[in-house]
Design an enzyme around this catalytic site. Structure first.
Site, PDB file in Angstrom:
ATOM      1  N   GLY A 148     -16.272  10.563 -14.280  1.00 23.42           N
ATOM      2  CA  GLY A 148     -15.045  10.754 -13.521  1.00 23.42           C
ATOM      3  C   GLY A 148     -15.205  11.713 -12.364  1.00 23.42           C
ATOM      4  O   GLY A 148     -14.606  11.524 -11.296  1.00 23.42           O
ATOM      5  N   ASP A 165      -7.108  12.665 -18.595  1.00 27.81           N
ATOM      6  CA  ASP A 165      -7.014  12.677 -20.053  1.00 27.81           C
ATOM      7  C   ASP A 165      -8.395  12.984 -20.606  1.00 27.81           C
ATOM      8  O   ASP A 165      -9.106  12.107 -21.085  1.00 27.81           O
ATOM      9  CB  ASP A 165      -6.502  11.322 -20.542  1.00 27.81           C
ATOM     10  CG  ASP A 165      -6.335  11.277 -22.057  1.00 27.81           C
ATOM     11  OD1 ASP A 165      -6.380  12.345 -22.697  1.00 27.81           O
ATOM     12  OD2 ASP A 165      -6.158  10.165 -22.600  1.00 27.81           O
ATOM     13  N   ASP A 168     -11.743  18.587 -24.438  1.00 27.41           N
ATOM     14  CA  ASP A 168     -11.745  20.000 -24.069  1.00 27.41           C
ATOM     15  C   ASP A 168     -13.023  20.317 -23.292  1.00 27.41           C
ATOM     16  O   ASP A 168     -13.957  19.504 -23.270  1.00 27.41           O
ATOM     17  CB  ASP A 168     -11.611  20.862 -25.325  1.00 27.41           C
ATOM     18  CG  ASP A 168     -10.206  20.787 -25.898  1.00 27.41           C
ATOM     19  OD1 ASP A 168      -9.340  21.532 -25.419  1.00 27.41           O
ATOM     20  OD2 ASP A 168      -9.970  19.962 -26.808  1.00 27.41           O
TER      21      ASP A 168
END
Length: 295
Positions: A148, A165, A168
């Site tokens: 991403g 989305d 962690d």
């Protein structure tokens, strides 16, 4: 390994907060799937209370019972606040929950989803089909398996809303919390666009939220967060980062949100226009984390 047995029963340990002295265990009534995908350790299992669950590297990612809270709030808050989303980008979200909520907005013309690990999506389709509910078949979807961070660095596309989305900030997810990623994501936003991020549970992960807010303040005219309470994310409120150059988008009235909600034909289990507004009213300790970020 996060899956262990006491001789009679299998347990999946949630070790995200292990360094803080907290480990949560979920009974695995049935291990559906477990392997190292090459990117991360993945386990899918059934639990009597939460239904089917998926964990990555010892951190719970999604549960059948309460996923609707996270996915509705990550999606409908920015989409309805914006009011005219035509192009939406999802970074991560391999289980398809964000996508499921996004495709319910018929005014969105294109949804691009960028997931780093094809195994997560493929296994979610096979073993957690109730999460995506057929959304992967929507003709507006452009599904890309890629990093991403690299995608937002190199893509020429522009989006009205970007939803991150992510896991962690451990393992493959670390790069999605770096300032370079946020800067590149902002460059992919149209004028008045919104960037929403997953920023953990501030009661246990205050530095995660503080770090993101400090970076957002350097990049956006308006940097804030909103909250939702999701039972399997231990520690109380989860913070969702909010970055935009349109400082008035979080001030949209309940009346306007209600009109947009009805026009979209939505029926939700957690999200309401009133909850949308209330989510930006932060508890004092979270407000302090946001206020002091980068001070």
């Amino acid at each position: 390994m996060p899956v262990r047995s006491d001789g009679k029963t299998h347990w999946v340990d949630e070790v995200l907060h292990e360094n803080g002295g907290l480990v949560i265990s979920y009974r695995a009534d049935r291990i559906v799937f477990e392997e190292s995908t090459g990117q991360q350790h993945l386990v899918i299992y059934d639990n009597q209370t939460f239904g089917r669950m998926m964990a990555l590297d010892g951190a719970t990612q999604v549960t059948e019972k309460d996923e609707f809270v996270y996915h509705e709030m990550m999606t409908h808050v920015p989409v309805l606040a914006h009011g005219n989303v035509k192009r939406l980008l999802i970074i991560g979200g391999g289980d398809g929950g964000i996508l499921r909520e996004a495709v319910r907005h018929k005014g969105i013309e294109k949804i691009t989803m960028v997931e780093i690990d094809p195994a997560v999506t493929n296994l979610a389709k096979e073993h957690l089909p109730m999460i995506s509910a057929g959304a992967f078949d929507d003709p507006r979807l452009d599904l890309v398996f890629a990093d991403g961070a690299e995608f937002v660095r190199t893509s020429p596309e522009q989006y009205d809303v970007i939803i991150v989305d992510s896991t962690d900030p451990v393992g493959p997810g670390v790069v999605l919390f770096e300032e370079a990623f946020y800067r590149n994501a902002k460059a992919r936003l149209t004028e008045g666009g919104i960037l929403v991020t997953q920023n953990g549970v501030p009661f246990l992960q205050s530095t995660e939220l503080s770090s993101t807010m400090a970076k957002f303040k350097r990049l956006f005219r308006y940097a804030h967060c909103y909250v939702a309470t999701i039972p399997t994310y231990v520690g109380g409120f989860m913070a969702l980062g909010w970055g935009t150059d349109d400082e008035f988008l979080n001030a949209v009235t309940v009346e306007t949100l209600t009109h947009r909600y009805r026009e979209a034909g939505l029926k939700t289990r957690y999200y309401t226009p009133a909850v949308h507004k209330a989510a930006f009213a932060l508890p004092a300790f979270i407000e302090e984390i946001v206020a002091k970020a980068a001070d």
